[in-house]
Design a protein around this motif. Structure first.
Motif, PDB file in Angstrom:
ATOM      1  N   GLN A   3       0.746  -1.110   0.146  1.00  0.00           N
ATOM      2  CA  GLN A   3      -0.026  -0.160   0.042  1.00  0.00           C
ATOM      3  C   GLN A   3       0.830   1.169  -0.133  1.00  0.00           C
ATOM      4  O   GLN A   3       1.965   1.259   0.767  1.00  0.00           O
ATOM      5  N   GLY A   4       0.313   2.191  -0.510  1.00  0.00           N
ATOM      6  CA  GLY A   4       0.930   3.561  -0.498  1.00  0.00           C
ATOM      7  C   GLY A   4       2.256   3.628  -1.607  1.00  0.00           C
ATOM      8  O   GLY A   4       2.867   4.675  -1.720  1.00  0.00           O
ATOM      9  N   LEU A  94      -6.760  10.713  -4.615  1.00  0.00           N
ATOM     10  CA  LEU A  94      -5.437  10.529  -3.841  1.00  0.00           C
ATOM     11  C   LEU A  94      -5.473  11.320  -2.549  1.00  0.00           C
ATOM     12  O   LEU A  94      -4.852  10.575  -1.517  1.00  0.00           O
ATOM     13  N   GLY A  97      -8.185   9.010  -0.415  1.00  0.00           N
ATOM     14  CA  GLY A  97      -7.723   7.543  -0.239  1.00  0.00           C
ATOM     15  C   GLY A  97      -8.819   6.692  -0.528  1.00  0.00           C
ATOM     16  O   GLY A  97      -9.007   5.656  -0.061  1.00  0.00           O
ATOM     17  N   GLU A  98      -9.737   7.108  -1.562  1.00  0.00           N
ATOM     18  CA  GLU A  98     -10.828   6.341  -1.802  1.00  0.00           C
ATOM     19  C   GLU A  98     -11.059   5.085  -2.776  1.00  0.00           C
ATOM     20  O   GLU A  98     -12.045   4.250  -2.873  1.00  0.00           O
ATOM     21  N   ASP A 100      -7.742   1.622  -3.348  1.00  0.00           N
ATOM     22  CA  ASP A 100      -6.679   0.975  -2.984  1.00  0.00           C
ATOM     23  C   ASP A 100      -5.477   1.129  -4.084  1.00  0.00           C
ATOM     24  O   ASP A 100      -4.325   1.235  -3.638  1.00  0.00           O
ATOM     25  N   ARG A 128      -0.880  11.712  -1.922  1.00  0.00           N
ATOM     26  CA  ARG A 128      -1.691  10.534  -1.873  1.00  0.00           C
ATOM     27  C   ARG A 128      -1.611  10.047  -0.453  1.00  0.00           C
ATOM     28  O   ARG A 128      -0.525  10.047   0.188  1.00  0.00           O
ATOM     29  N   SER A 129      -2.975   9.434   0.103  1.00  0.00           N
ATOM     30  CA  SER A 129      -2.884   8.699   1.409  1.00  0.00           C
ATOM     31  C   SER A 129      -2.073   7.452   1.457  1.00  0.00           C
ATOM     32  O   SER A 129      -1.534   6.930   0.441  1.00  0.00           O
ATOM     33  N   SER A 130      -1.638   6.972   2.801  1.00  0.00           N
ATOM     34  CA  SER A 130      -0.810   5.936   2.692  1.00  0.00           C
ATOM     35  C   SER A 130      -1.596   4.528   2.321  1.00  0.00           C
ATOM     36  O   SER A 130      -1.067   3.576   2.345  1.00  0.00           O
ATOM     37  N   SER A 131      -2.778   4.768   2.123  1.00  0.00           N
ATOM     38  CA  SER A 131      -3.345   3.503   1.957  1.00  0.00           C
ATOM     39  C   SER A 131      -3.614   3.317   0.449  1.00  0.00           C
ATOM     40  O   SER A 131      -4.461   2.360  -0.073  1.00  0.00           O
ATOM     41  N   THR A 132      -3.104   4.383  -0.376  1.00  0.00           N
ATOM     42  CA  THR A 132      -3.433   4.363  -1.986  1.00  0.00           C
ATOM     43  C   THR A 132      -2.060   3.939  -2.720  1.00  0.00           C
ATOM     44  O   THR A 132      -1.112   5.025  -2.465  1.00  0.00           O
TER      45      THR A 132
END
Length: 159
Positions: A3-4, A94, A97-98, A100, A128-132
């Motif tokens: 992820q990320g 981003l 984070g909507e 993956d 970008r979020s850490s989950s994307t």
């Protein structure tokens, strides 16, 4: 793919989009959500891409069914506005984070064509979020993108 992460497929060879979509299908098959935004490409058959929903969604912002290379100057100017809408959507995705994985297919070509600034893409990617995770494709890789990428794959034809 962790992820990320930021992964780039670039080069003059064929298969960059196929490799990116292969990663996307693998993640979607494990229950992840994938958004794909194609740039400078011919329109795909939406009934085909709709089969992958809800795990994998394709967002096309360009209005012309033709590839960018086949347009006249007036059509190109109109499409530049539509491409900017695609970039703005990517920025939102981003930041929130909507999904993956976000695949920005041929976004490097859009930068190379002057659709938007390389620095703008770097800025968007930094938000970008850490989950994307993100996959970029295109023929030419700017050094600023190379510097922030976790994985860079150069795809060239040998024969």
């Amino acid at each position: 793919m962790d992820q990320g992460m930021l992964q780039v497929y670039y080069g003059n060879g064929e298969g960059k989009t196929a490799a990116a979509l292969g990663h996307a299908l693998r993640l979607a098959g494990r229950g992840g959500t994938v958004y794909v935004i194609p740039f400078l490409k011919e329109q795909i058959n939406t009934s085909f891409s709709d089969r992958f929903e809800p795990e994998m969604k394709f967002f096309r912002f360009e209005k012309s069914p033709s590839a960018f290379d086949n347009m006249n100057e007036e059509e190109r100017e109109e499409e530049k506005k539509n491409i900017q809408n695609g970039i703005n959507f990517a920025r939102k995705v981003l930041a929130t984070g909507e999904c993956d994985l976000l695949v920005l297919d041929e976004v490097l070509g859009a930068v190379n064509e002057g659709m938007f600034d390389e620095a703008e893409l770097v800025n968007i990617l930094s938000q970008r979020s850490s989950s994307t995770s993100v996959i970029l494709t295109g023929r030419k890789l700017p050094e600023s993108i190379r510097g922030i990428a976790d994985n860079v794959l150069n795809i060239n034809r040998e024969k």
